[in-house]
Write a protein that holds these residues in place. Structure first.
Motif, PDB file in Angstrom:
ATOM      1  N   ALA A  30       0.847  -1.192   0.000  1.00  0.00           N
ATOM      2  CA  ALA A  30       0.000   0.000   0.000  1.00  0.00           C
ATOM      3  C   ALA A  30       0.882   1.241   0.000  1.00  0.00           C
ATOM      4  O   ALA A  30       1.667   1.452   0.923  1.00  0.00           O
ATOM      5  CB  ALA A  30      -0.920   0.002   1.225  1.00  0.00           C
ATOM      6  N   GLY A  31       0.773   2.050  -1.045  1.00  0.00           N
ATOM      7  CA  GLY A  31       1.586   3.255  -1.149  1.00  0.00           C
ATOM      8  C   GLY A  31       1.139   4.069  -2.342  1.00  0.00           C
ATOM      9  O   GLY A  31       0.395   3.577  -3.194  1.00  0.00           O
ATOM     10  N   THR A  32       1.633   5.307  -2.424  1.00  0.00           N
ATOM     11  CA  THR A  32       1.175   6.179  -3.509  1.00  0.00           C
ATOM     12  C   THR A  32       2.300   6.929  -4.224  1.00  0.00           C
ATOM     13  O   THR A  32       2.454   6.777  -5.429  1.00  0.00           O
ATOM     14  CB  THR A  32       0.115   7.170  -2.985  1.00  0.00           C
ATOM     15  OG1 THR A  32      -1.009   6.418  -2.494  1.00  0.00           O
ATOM     16  CG2 THR A  32      -0.362   8.102  -4.079  1.00  0.00           C
ATOM     17  N   PRO A  33       3.126   7.761  -3.546  1.00  0.00           N
ATOM     18  CA  PRO A  33       4.077   8.610  -4.270  1.00  0.00           C
ATOM     19  C   PRO A  33       5.360   7.890  -4.649  1.00  0.00           C
ATOM     20  O   PRO A  33       5.524   6.672  -4.440  1.00  0.00           O
ATOM     21  CB  PRO A  33       4.348   9.736  -3.272  1.00  0.00           C
ATOM     22  CG  PRO A  33       4.239   9.063  -1.947  1.00  0.00           C
ATOM     23  CD  PRO A  33       3.161   8.032  -2.097  1.00  0.00           C
ATOM     24  N   GLU A  34       6.306   8.652  -5.174  1.00  0.00           N
ATOM     25  CA  GLU A  34       7.573   8.106  -5.649  1.00  0.00           C
ATOM     26  C   GLU A  34       8.341   7.405  -4.526  1.00  0.00           C
ATOM     27  O   GLU A  34       8.999   6.389  -4.757  1.00  0.00           O
ATOM     28  CB  GLU A  34       8.426   9.224  -6.257  1.00  0.00           C
ATOM     29  CG  GLU A  34       9.737   8.766  -6.871  1.00  0.00           C
ATOM     30  CD  GLU A  34       9.562   7.804  -8.047  1.00  0.00           C
ATOM     31  OE1 GLU A  34      10.480   6.992  -8.271  1.00  0.00           O
ATOM     32  OE2 GLU A  34       8.510   7.866  -8.715  1.00  0.00           O
ATOM     33  N   PHE A  35       8.292   7.952  -3.319  1.00  0.00           N
ATOM     34  CA  PHE A  35       8.954   7.328  -2.167  1.00  0.00           C
ATOM     35  C   PHE A  35       8.520   5.873  -2.030  1.00  0.00           C
ATOM     36  O   PHE A  35       9.336   4.978  -1.806  1.00  0.00           O
ATOM     37  CB  PHE A  35       8.611   8.105  -0.891  1.00  0.00           C
ATOM     38  CG  PHE A  35       9.254   7.572   0.358  1.00  0.00           C
ATOM     39  CD1 PHE A  35      10.519   7.998   0.737  1.00  0.00           C
ATOM     40  CD2 PHE A  35       8.592   6.651   1.153  1.00  0.00           C
ATOM     41  CE1 PHE A  35      11.116   7.509   1.891  1.00  0.00           C
ATOM     42  CE2 PHE A  35       9.178   6.155   2.304  1.00  0.00           C
ATOM     43  CZ  PHE A  35      10.442   6.586   2.676  1.00  0.00           C
ATOM     44  N   ALA A  36       7.215   5.628  -2.166  1.00  0.00           N
ATOM     45  CA  ALA A  36       6.678   4.273  -2.057  1.00  0.00           C
ATOM     46  C   ALA A  36       7.007   3.437  -3.287  1.00  0.00           C
ATOM     47  O   ALA A  36       7.264   2.230  -3.185  1.00  0.00           O
ATOM     48  CB  ALA A  36       5.170   4.335  -1.846  1.00  0.00           C
ATOM     49  N   ALA A  37       7.012   4.049  -4.459  1.00  0.00           N
ATOM     50  CA  ALA A  37       7.308   3.311  -5.695  1.00  0.00           C
ATOM     51  C   ALA A  37       8.717   2.729  -5.659  1.00  0.00           C
ATOM     52  O   ALA A  37       8.949   1.600  -6.134  1.00  0.00           O
ATOM     53  CB  ALA A  37       7.143   4.231  -6.902  1.00  0.00           C
ATOM     54  N   VAL A  38       9.662   3.474  -5.096  1.00  0.00           N
ATOM     55  CA  VAL A  38      11.041   2.964  -4.970  1.00  0.00           C
ATOM     56  C   VAL A  38      11.058   1.720  -4.099  1.00  0.00           C
ATOM     57  O   VAL A  38      11.743   0.729  -4.400  1.00  0.00           O
ATOM     58  CB  VAL A  38      11.958   4.062  -4.393  1.00  0.00           C
ATOM     59  CG1 VAL A  38      13.343   3.494  -4.069  1.00  0.00           C
ATOM     60  CG2 VAL A  38      12.092   5.219  -5.374  1.00  0.00           C
ATOM     61  N   ALA A  39      10.287   1.731  -3.014  1.00  0.00           N
ATOM     62  CA  ALA A  39      10.227   0.568  -2.126  1.00  0.00           C
ATOM     63  C   ALA A  39       9.592  -0.632  -2.823  1.00  0.00           C
ATOM     64  O   ALA A  39      10.070  -1.765  -2.700  1.00  0.00           O
ATOM     65  CB  ALA A  39       9.442   0.922  -0.869  1.00  0.00           C
ATOM     66  N   LEU A  40       8.507  -0.389  -3.568  1.00  0.00           N
ATOM     67  CA  LEU A  40       7.853  -1.494  -4.291  1.00  0.00           C
ATOM     68  C   LEU A  40       8.817  -2.115  -5.297  1.00  0.00           C
ATOM     69  O   LEU A  40       8.889  -3.356  -5.422  1.00  0.00           O
ATOM     70  CB  LEU A  40       6.597  -0.975  -4.991  1.00  0.00           C
ATOM     71  CG  LEU A  40       5.841  -1.981  -5.861  1.00  0.00           C
ATOM     72  CD1 LEU A  40       5.434  -3.215  -5.071  1.00  0.00           C
ATOM     73  CD2 LEU A  40       4.612  -1.321  -6.498  1.00  0.00           C
ATOM     74  N   GLN A  41       9.559  -1.291  -6.004  1.00  0.00           N
ATOM     75  CA  GLN A  41      10.541  -1.821  -6.954  1.00  0.00           C
ATOM     76  C   GLN A  41      11.597  -2.662  -6.256  1.00  0.00           C
ATOM     77  O   GLN A  41      12.035  -3.695  -6.776  1.00  0.00           O
ATOM     78  CB  GLN A  41      11.190  -0.660  -7.710  1.00  0.00           C
ATOM     79  CG  GLN A  41      10.258   0.013  -8.712  1.00  0.00           C
ATOM     80  CD  GLN A  41      10.855   1.282  -9.312  1.00  0.00           C
ATOM     81  OE1 GLN A  41      11.530   2.046  -8.626  1.00  0.00           O
ATOM     82  NE2 GLN A  41      10.591   1.520 -10.586  1.00  0.00           N
ATOM     83  N   ALA A  42      12.001  -2.251  -5.048  1.00  0.00           N
ATOM     84  CA  ALA A  42      13.001  -3.016  -4.296  1.00  0.00           C
ATOM     85  C   ALA A  42      12.460  -4.393  -3.902  1.00  0.00           C
ATOM     86  O   ALA A  42      13.173  -5.400  -3.987  1.00  0.00           O
ATOM     87  CB  ALA A  42      13.432  -2.239  -3.055  1.00  0.00           C
ATOM     88  N   LEU A  43      11.195  -4.452  -3.486  1.00  0.00           N
ATOM     89  CA  LEU A  43      10.595  -5.727  -3.103  1.00  0.00           C
ATOM     90  C   LEU A  43      10.491  -6.662  -4.306  1.00  0.00           C
ATOM     91  O   LEU A  43      10.773  -7.867  -4.206  1.00  0.00           O
ATOM     92  CB  LEU A  43       9.205  -5.509  -2.505  1.00  0.00           C
ATOM     93  CG  LEU A  43       9.081  -4.610  -1.267  1.00  0.00           C
ATOM     94  CD1 LEU A  43       7.684  -4.720  -0.682  1.00  0.00           C
ATOM     95  CD2 LEU A  43      10.124  -4.952  -0.225  1.00  0.00           C
TER      96      LEU A  43
END
Length: 322
Positions: free
Chosen positions: A6-19
């Protein structure tokens, strides 16, 4: 392990890509609804949704997750999506919605949050901005087990990061986004083998990082130069620093503390190195400025198009007649 996100901005997108790069199975992404953006105000998917679509991950975008709230149908649809995903764990990063208790209870391993501060130093919406504004020497990432409070859950992993003298919210955001993704991967690897050692947050040292308001951009020249300079870095890229030059709105983006005395807001010097402006304590050399409707310019280029006589007084929005 099935990890919903669960996330929305670029900060979260970087984390999703890492996972995803680490090989975790992500059966569902929750993100905010598409919003109008750009000059044409066309609906635009969040950075997290864009990553999910690139990887073929199902996306749910409820307006709310509160089953007893204003959007019960949206919340019910979000609940059905989560139930169908059968997540072992939910990773949350700058999602933008409050998670009700039913969400916290649904995954068997609970919900983990990537928080961009050394808890409990900055709880709340704007920890990166407030750390720079306050003059903190360091910040970091805390991986937290979420509970019903505002960033009050147990801490699982912490890593510190120095705040450089020239860090802005933009530059520090990018460093912390990468760190957050890496630390969450470590946390999930620990979760997979039952290696968590939760630590309660201390009672002392709690600060709340309130949301940044546009009105905060107004520069009070009676403040010390060092305090104004920190606020300029904290408010880059939003909302910037605002002053008025002969009634014209003037955005100030970069400045350096310098020796100087005079009436607060008074221009003491104006040359290619910048505008030297007196503050309540010391002075600031303004090195990047922007006129209304114009571009951010180095001081030398700004002064070529808009000369500023020595003795001119920059004023706050409250003091300006316009």
């Amino acid at each position: 392990m099935r990890v919903a996100f669960a996330g929305t901005p670029e900060f979260a997108a970087v984390a999703l890509q890492a996972l995803l790069a680490a090989g975790f199975e992500v059966p569902l992404v929750l993100t905010q609804p598409d919003r109008p953006a750009g000059r044409g105000m066309k609906l635009q998917a969040s950075p997290v949704k864009q990553v999910a679509q690139q990887h073929g991950i199902p996306v749910s975008q409820p307006l709310s997750l509160r089953l007893d709230g204003k959007h019960p149908g949206e919340a019910a649809a979000g609940r059905e999506a989560l139930l169908a995903a059968r997540p072992d764990l939910l990773v949350v990063a700058a999602y933008g919605l409050i998670l009700p208790q039913w969400v916290l209870d649904l995954p068997r391993l609970g919900c983990l949050n990537i928080h961009a501060s050394l808890l409990p130093r900055w709880r709340g919406a704007a920890p990166i901005h407030r750390a720079i504004e306050a003059g903190d020497a360091e910040t970091g990432i805390t991986i937290m087990q979420m509970d019903a409070g505002l960033d009050t859950g147990d801490m699982l992993l912490i890593e510190r990061l120095p705040i450089a003298a020239d860090d802005t919210t933009a530059s520090l955001h990018d460093k912390l986004a990468v760190l957050g993704g890496r630390l969450m991967v470590e946390a999930l690897e620990l979760a997979a083998c039952g290696g968590f050692r939760p630590e309660r947050q201390p009672e002392a040292g709690v600060c709340y990082a309130h949301k940044i308001e546009k009105a905060e951009s107004d520069i009070d020249w009676t403040l010390p130069a060092a305090a104004i300079e920190r606020r300029l870095r904290a408010f880059d890229p939003f909302p910037g620093g605002l002053s008025h030059l002969d009634g014209e709105a003037l955005k100030i983006w970069k400045a350096q503390p310098a020796p100087g005395t005079g009436q607060p807001g008074e221009v003491l010097a104006a040359d290619a190195s910048g505008l030297l402006v007196a503050c309540g304590e010391g002075a600031l050399r303004l090195t990047e400025l922007q006129r209304a409707g114009g571009k951010r310019l180095p001081a030398a280029a700004f002064l070529q198009s808009r000369p500023v006589p020595v003795g001119t007084v920059l004023k706050s929005a409250a003091a300006s007649p316009t």
